[in-house]
Write an enzyme that holds these catalytic residues in place. Sequence first.
Site, PDB file in Angstrom:
ATOM      1  N   GLN A 109      32.450  43.719  40.667  1.00  9.18           N
ATOM      2  CA  GLN A 109      31.157  44.410  40.749  1.00  9.18           C
ATOM      3  C   GLN A 109      31.131  45.443  41.872  1.00  9.18           C
ATOM      4  OE1 GLN A 109      28.568  44.112  38.653  1.00  9.18           O
ATOM      5  NE2 GLN A 109      29.459  42.460  37.442  1.00  9.18           N
ATOM      6  N   SER A 143      38.129  44.993  37.453  1.00  8.95           N
ATOM      7  CA  SER A 143      37.971  44.862  36.008  1.00  8.95           C
ATOM      8  C   SER A 143      37.634  46.219  35.403  1.00  8.95           C
ATOM      9  CB  SER A 143      36.840  43.866  35.723  1.00  8.95           C
ATOM     10  OG  SER A 143      36.485  43.918  34.354  1.00  8.95           O
ATOM     11  N   CYS A 155      22.669  32.168  30.587  1.00  6.45           N
ATOM     12  CA  CYS A 155      24.073  31.759  30.642  1.00  6.45           C
ATOM     13  C   CYS A 155      24.253  30.283  30.343  1.00  6.45           C
ATOM     14  CB  CYS A 155      24.669  32.075  32.001  1.00  6.45           C
ATOM     15  SG  CYS A 155      24.436  33.794  32.443  1.00  6.45           S
ATOM     16  N   ALA A 195      39.454  41.028  35.449  1.00  5.06           N
ATOM     17  CA  ALA A 195      39.227  40.356  36.733  1.00  5.06           C
ATOM     18  C   ALA A 195      39.419  38.841  36.631  1.00  5.06           C
ATOM     19  CB  ALA A 195      37.844  40.687  37.274  1.00  5.06           C
ATOM     20  N   THR A 196      39.170  38.267  35.468  1.00  5.66           N
ATOM     21  CA  THR A 196      39.387  36.820  35.321  1.00  5.66           C
ATOM     22  C   THR A 196      40.862  36.501  35.556  1.00  5.66           C
ATOM     23  OG1 THR A 196      37.566  36.600  33.756  1.00  5.66           O
ATOM     24  CG2 THR A 196      39.245  34.873  33.710  1.00  5.66           C
ATOM     25  N   HIS A 248      36.169  46.976  32.440  1.00  3.32           N
ATOM     26  CA  HIS A 248      34.906  47.167  31.708  1.00  3.32           C
ATOM     27  C   HIS A 248      33.657  47.122  32.580  1.00  3.32           C
ATOM     28  CE1 HIS A 248      33.321  42.934  31.115  1.00  3.32           C
ATOM     29  NE2 HIS A 248      34.551  42.655  31.487  1.00  3.32           N
TER      30      HIS A 248
HETATM   31  C1  LIG Z   1      32.860  40.538  35.070  1.00  2.00           C
HETATM   32  C2  LIG Z   1      33.314  39.816  36.281  1.00  2.00           C
HETATM   33  C3  LIG Z   1      34.501  39.068  36.280  1.00  2.00           C
HETATM   34  C4  LIG Z   1      35.344  38.903  35.039  1.00  2.00           C
HETATM   35  O1  LIG Z   1      35.972  40.091  34.709  1.00  2.00           O
HETATM   36  P1  LIG Z   1      36.690  40.243  33.287  1.00  2.00           P
HETATM   37  O2  LIG Z   1      37.406  41.555  33.406  1.00  2.00           O
HETATM   38  O3  LIG Z   1      35.610  40.268  32.278  1.00  2.00           O
HETATM   39  O4  LIG Z   1      37.632  39.116  33.133  1.00  2.00           O
HETATM   40  C5  LIG Z   1      34.853  38.441  37.451  1.00  2.00           C
HETATM   41  N1  LIG Z   1      34.124  38.540  38.562  1.00  2.00           N
HETATM   42  C6  LIG Z   1      32.972  39.246  38.604  1.00  2.00           C
HETATM   43  C7  LIG Z   1      32.205  39.338  39.874  1.00  2.00           C
HETATM   44  C8  LIG Z   1      32.532  39.908  37.464  1.00  2.00           C
HETATM   45  O5  LIG Z   1      31.389  40.591  37.502  1.00  2.00           O
END
Ligand SMILES: *Cc1c(COP(=O)(O)O)cnc(C)c1O
Length: 404
Positions: free
Chosen positions: A184, A204, A331, A76-77, A206
């Site tokens: 999420q 994402s 964090c 997601a990043t 994971h």
């Molecule tokens: C975990 C998360 C991300 C980042 O996702 P990655 O796959 O770890 O890069 C971005 N936005 C939200 C809301 C997340 O919970």
Amino acid sequence: MTVKTPVYLDYHATTPVDPQVLKAMLPYLKEDFGNSHSTTHAFGWKAEKAIAIAREQIRKTIGAENCREVIFTSGATESNNLSIVGAARANRSRGRHILTSATEHKAVLDTVKHLEAEGFAVTVLTPDEFGQITVKQIEDAIQPETILMSFMAANNEIGTQNPIHEIGALAKKQEILFHCDAAQGLGKMDIDVERDGIDLMSISGHKVYAPKGVGALYIRRKNPRVKLEPLSFGGGHEHGMRSGTMNTPGIVGLGKACALIDELGVAEKERIRKMRDRLEKAIREAFPDLLLNGHPEERLYNNLNVSVPYVEGESLLLGLRDLAISSGSACNSESMEGSYVLRAIGRSNDLARASIRFGLGRFTTEEEVDFAIEKVYHAIRHLRANSPLYALAVKNGEAPPVDA
Ligand SMILES: *Cc1c(COP(=O)(O)O)cnc(C)c1O
């Protein structure tokens, strides 16, 4: 009680790979290891076919019209970066204003900050006390120059869900692109990119029981056809949007994870929600002065985030070391600043730091919830019994006595 410790209650941070996901992936790590771009032999064809199936599984789960609208990324990043930077750069001739909110993930906030240096103007809206952005707020912030808005489906700390359907409708009406970070929300909210008017959506692996390092980006191709400038070059994979050899096993895993979302759907949701509600009720009844962070109803069914007045964030985590949970003090531990999300919904620095986030998930058991309730009960009682601040508050009639 026989539970394995620490008990994992941090499903917002990451999820384990579902055994069925792993099973689907294994052949592509072993005998079917081909490169999907090898067009000259069966190894390549097999990989290509597996990726096509995964694309279709994801298309179906998110309600996209065409599987060509789904491209694969590392998570997601990357999806957030590519959609926001890519859409801003490709549409800069139409305007230079972007809208987002203060409780977005850093992968959105740092990205828009980067765009400011490129001459874009960014308005960061402050959500209400529950962490929600309202359509009215967005409407008031729209300028003639606004080309893009980015609002998450659900927040990763407090679980608050945004009214994405209404936001999407507004975006359509105003002809502004709508990017949604659904890392999420996917699997826990009913999201349909067509119905909800989403133009770009990040997911994402994971967070949905697929592995780390794989994700996807939905890019609308019709009404409107969204244009992006790519961020990486070389090979022209994914319609030139994301060059680089495809992560076949990860992609297969993400596809299977989406198929499981469709399959488990409501039953999983009800089971987890019941456990979350039980956890919430037990600890809020024991400590009526705990503050709920996030929306009381419009919140992810697996989320519970509370601030515990008169105790210290670090001591709380230490007292709860049998639980794998996260805290608003964790964090940003270097800066001594509490979570920026909790600060944005108006919590004081102390309350932001004295917060705990529970995230339940597919493999959480009733016994683990019982264990967590016990641990939280004893940890807070112990900390308060030894807290001069708490004693003072009781004396002043501001807090209930520990012993009842
Ligand atoms: C975990 C998360 C991300 C980042 O996702 P990655 O796959 O770890 O890069 C971005 N936005 C939200 C809301 C997340 O919970």
